[in-house]
Design a protein around this motif. Sequence first.
Motif, mmCIF file in Angstrom:
data_model
loop_
_atom_site.group_PDB
_atom_site.id
_atom_site.type_symbol
_atom_site.label_atom_id
_atom_site.label_comp_id
_atom_site.label_asym_id
_atom_site.label_seq_id
_atom_site.Cartn_x
_atom_site.Cartn_y
_atom_site.Cartn_z
ATOM 1 N N ASN A 95 0.841 -1.194 0.000
ATOM 2 C CA ASN A 95 0.000 0.000 0.000
ATOM 3 C C ASN A 95 0.885 1.258 0.000
ATOM 4 O O ASN A 95 1.802 1.366 0.811
ATOM 5 C CB ASN A 95 -0.928 -0.009 1.212
ATOM 6 C CG ASN A 95 -1.953 1.108 1.160
ATOM 7 O OD1 ASN A 95 -1.611 2.282 1.305
ATOM 8 N ND2 ASN A 95 -3.208 0.755 0.936
ATOM 9 N N ALA A 96 0.583 2.185 -0.904
ATOM 10 C CA ALA A 96 1.416 3.380 -1.073
ATOM 11 C C ALA A 96 1.471 4.240 0.189
ATOM 12 O O ALA A 96 2.414 5.019 0.366
ATOM 13 C CB ALA A 96 0.899 4.205 -2.252
ATOM 14 N N ASN A 97 0.488 4.096 1.069
ATOM 15 C CA ASN A 97 0.509 4.888 2.298
ATOM 16 C C ASN A 97 1.651 4.479 3.237
ATOM 17 O O ASN A 97 1.907 5.152 4.229
ATOM 18 C CB ASN A 97 -0.832 4.773 3.043
ATOM 19 C CG ASN A 97 -1.957 5.452 2.284
ATOM 20 O OD1 ASN A 97 -1.707 6.335 1.466
ATOM 21 N ND2 ASN A 97 -3.179 5.039 2.537
ATOM 22 N N GLY A 150 -3.887 1.552 10.759
ATOM 23 C CA GLY A 150 -3.904 1.749 12.213
ATOM 24 C C GLY A 150 -2.581 1.327 12.836
ATOM 25 O O GLY A 150 -1.963 2.085 13.574
ATOM 26 N N HIS A 151 -2.126 0.107 12.540
ATOM 27 C CA HIS A 151 -0.784 -0.300 12.975
ATOM 28 C C HIS A 151 0.241 0.551 12.231
ATOM 29 O O HIS A 151 1.187 1.066 12.826
ATOM 30 C CB HIS A 151 -0.591 -1.792 12.705
ATOM 31 C CG HIS A 151 0.786 -2.292 12.985
ATOM 32 N ND1 HIS A 151 1.349 -2.278 14.240
ATOM 33 C CD2 HIS A 151 1.733 -2.815 12.157
ATOM 34 C CE1 HIS A 151 2.586 -2.775 14.175
ATOM 35 N NE2 HIS A 151 2.839 -3.100 12.926
ATOM 36 N N THR A 152 0.027 0.691 10.908
ATOM 37 C CA THR A 152 0.697 1.705 10.093
ATOM 38 C C THR A 152 -0.374 2.267 9.167
ATOM 39 O O THR A 152 -1.454 1.684 9.038
ATOM 40 C CB THR A 152 1.828 1.103 9.223
ATOM 41 O OG1 THR A 152 1.243 0.206 8.262
ATOM 42 C CG2 THR A 152 2.859 0.348 10.066
ATOM 43 N N GLN A 153 -0.049 3.377 8.488
ATOM 44 C CA GLN A 153 -1.060 3.998 7.615
ATOM 45 C C GLN A 153 -1.357 3.155 6.377
ATOM 46 O O GLN A 153 -2.429 3.235 5.808
ATOM 47 C CB GLN A 153 -0.625 5.414 7.226
ATOM 48 C CG GLN A 153 -0.776 6.392 8.371
ATOM 49 C CD GLN A 153 -2.171 6.350 8.979
ATOM 50 O OE1 GLN A 153 -3.150 6.666 8.313
ATOM 51 N NE2 GLN A 153 -2.286 5.924 10.237
ATOM 52 N N GLY A 154 -0.400 2.305 5.988
ATOM 53 C CA GLY A 154 -0.617 1.484 4.797
ATOM 54 C C GLY A 154 -0.853 0.020 5.101
ATOM 55 O O GLY A 154 -0.723 -0.829 4.217
ATOM 56 N N SER A 155 -1.226 -0.315 6.323
ATOM 57 C CA SER A 155 -1.440 -1.730 6.675
ATOM 58 C C SER A 155 -2.623 -2.308 5.909
ATOM 59 O O SER A 155 -3.697 -1.713 5.861
ATOM 60 C CB SER A 155 -1.700 -1.876 8.183
ATOM 61 O OG SER A 155 -0.494 -1.806 8.914
ATOM 62 N N ARG A 179 0.546 -3.029 17.718
ATOM 63 C CA ARG A 179 0.911 -1.834 18.486
ATOM 64 C C ARG A 179 0.713 -0.590 17.623
ATOM 65 O O ARG A 179 0.825 -0.631 16.398
ATOM 66 C CB ARG A 179 2.341 -1.949 19.011
ATOM 67 C CG ARG A 179 3.386 -2.100 17.935
ATOM 68 C CD ARG A 179 4.761 -2.416 18.520
ATOM 69 N NE ARG A 179 5.317 -1.266 19.235
ATOM 70 C CZ ARG A 179 6.553 -1.238 19.742
ATOM 71 N NH1 ARG A 179 7.353 -2.301 19.620
ATOM 72 N NH2 ARG A 179 7.007 -0.183 20.383
ATOM 73 N N THR A 180 0.395 0.513 18.288
ATOM 74 C CA THR A 180 0.111 1.744 17.553
ATOM 75 C C THR A 180 0.981 2.896 18.044
ATOM 76 O O THR A 180 0.715 4.055 17.759
ATOM 77 C CB THR A 180 -1.379 2.128 17.686
ATOM 78 O OG1 THR A 180 -1.715 2.153 19.079
ATOM 79 C CG2 THR A 180 -2.273 1.131 16.973
ATOM 80 N N ASP A 181 2.044 2.546 18.791
ATOM 81 C CA ASP A 181 2.900 3.591 19.358
ATOM 82 C C ASP A 181 4.107 3.917 18.479
ATOM 83 O O ASP A 181 4.926 4.753 18.836
ATOM 84 C CB ASP A 181 3.371 3.173 20.758
ATOM 85 C CG ASP A 181 4.115 1.845 20.750
ATOM 86 O OD1 ASP A 181 3.833 1.000 19.872
ATOM 87 O OD2 ASP A 181 4.988 1.647 21.620
ATOM 88 N N LEU A 182 4.219 3.281 17.305
ATOM 89 C CA LEU A 182 5.320 3.577 16.396
ATOM 90 C C LEU A 182 4.835 4.620 15.373
ATOM 91 O O LEU A 182 3.630 4.834 15.245
ATOM 92 C CB LEU A 182 5.756 2.285 15.686
ATOM 93 C CG LEU A 182 6.349 1.213 16.608
ATOM 94 C CD1 LEU A 182 6.556 -0.094 15.846
ATOM 95 C CD2 LEU A 182 7.661 1.685 17.224
ATOM 96 N N PRO A 183 5.769 5.279 14.655
ATOM 97 C CA PRO A 183 5.348 6.291 13.666
ATOM 98 C C PRO A 183 4.303 5.731 12.691
ATOM 99 O O PRO A 183 4.469 4.636 12.164
ATOM 100 C CB PRO A 183 6.658 6.603 12.931
ATOM 101 C CG PRO A 183 7.735 6.298 13.919
ATOM 102 C CD PRO A 183 7.229 5.151 14.743
ATOM 103 N N GLY A 184 3.221 6.475 12.498
ATOM 104 C CA GLY A 184 2.157 6.031 11.598
ATOM 105 C C GLY A 184 1.068 5.246 12.294
ATOM 106 O O GLY A 184 0.046 4.922 11.690
ATOM 107 N N GLY A 185 1.262 4.936 13.562
ATOM 108 C CA GLY A 185 0.258 4.166 14.302
ATOM 109 C C GLY A 185 -0.865 5.050 14.824
ATOM 110 O O GLY A 185 -0.666 6.223 15.110
ATOM 111 N N ASN A 186 -2.072 4.470 14.929
ATOM 112 C CA ASN A 186 -3.235 5.216 15.409
ATOM 113 C C ASN A 186 -4.189 4.210 16.064
ATOM 114 O O ASN A 186 -4.755 3.344 15.386
ATOM 115 C CB ASN A 186 -3.899 5.930 14.219
ATOM 116 C CG ASN A 186 -5.099 6.753 14.641
ATOM 117 O OD1 ASN A 186 -5.938 6.315 15.429
ATOM 118 N ND2 ASN A 186 -5.199 7.955 14.095
ATOM 119 N N SER A 187 -4.357 4.327 17.385
ATOM 120 C CA SER A 187 -5.084 3.293 18.127
ATOM 121 C C SER A 187 -6.581 3.276 17.806
ATOM 122 O O SER A 187 -7.208 2.220 17.756
ATOM 123 C CB SER A 187 -4.865 3.465 19.631
ATOM 124 O OG SER A 187 -5.266 4.753 20.028
#
Length: 230
Positions: A95-97, A150-155, A179-187
């Motif tokens: 995914n390009a995101n 959520g885990h990353t923006q392009g997951s 986990r959502t605490d790494l860059p790009g994560g969102n819980s």
Amino acid sequence: MAHHERRAEYRIHNSSMIHEILPVGPLQCNCSIFGDQATGEAIVIDPGDEIGRIEGILEKHHLRVKAIVVTHAHIDHIGGAQQLKALTGAPVYMNANDQELYDHIDTQAQWLQVAAPQKTGIDVNAREGESVTVGPSESPVEFYVLDTPGHTQGSISLWIPAENKLVAGDTLFRDSIGRTDLPGGNSRQILRSIHDKLLPLDDTVVVIPGHGPNTTIGRERRRNPFLQSL
Ligand SMILES: [Zn+2]
């Protein structure tokens, strides 16, 4: 009961799809190798590391890689993609995101204190609506991309109806979520993805997470502590 058992047997005998799950690398990312016995076509999902072992499985079953799919651009899932592409010539789907995350894979390597892998170009933007097909044209097996950020923006996750399986990357685990605490994560976003894209699937669907043991949608719906408020 006997009827149910007979149905299960029927399904096994009619499936020509090989599926090997290989935990690779220091973080033991589950690399999935699906191969159609009739055509020899294969799809490799998350070749994070240990490309030699992946190659061994491909050779054992006489498989030819048609597509390399990366569920997200964390190093433990994408680290071996360049090497596998060089070896097989197969296109890489991501995914390009997650491109920005992939551009900074050197930083990820530093966190893990491992050597940075070589990068590859991404051939196909794997987003919802996209699918990869494996097997004979009269009865193809479709691997559908689901956007599960959520885990990353392009997951992404891959939904394979013919196999009743979901490859979930690091979005959903047995008893846990990514986990959502790494860059790009969102819980909030990962919970929305699970609610909107994964929980509508049937309870019997087998989930292959990015790490750890398999589970089912039904088990996680009932017992995963992170999903009880959904
Ligand atoms: Zn990850």
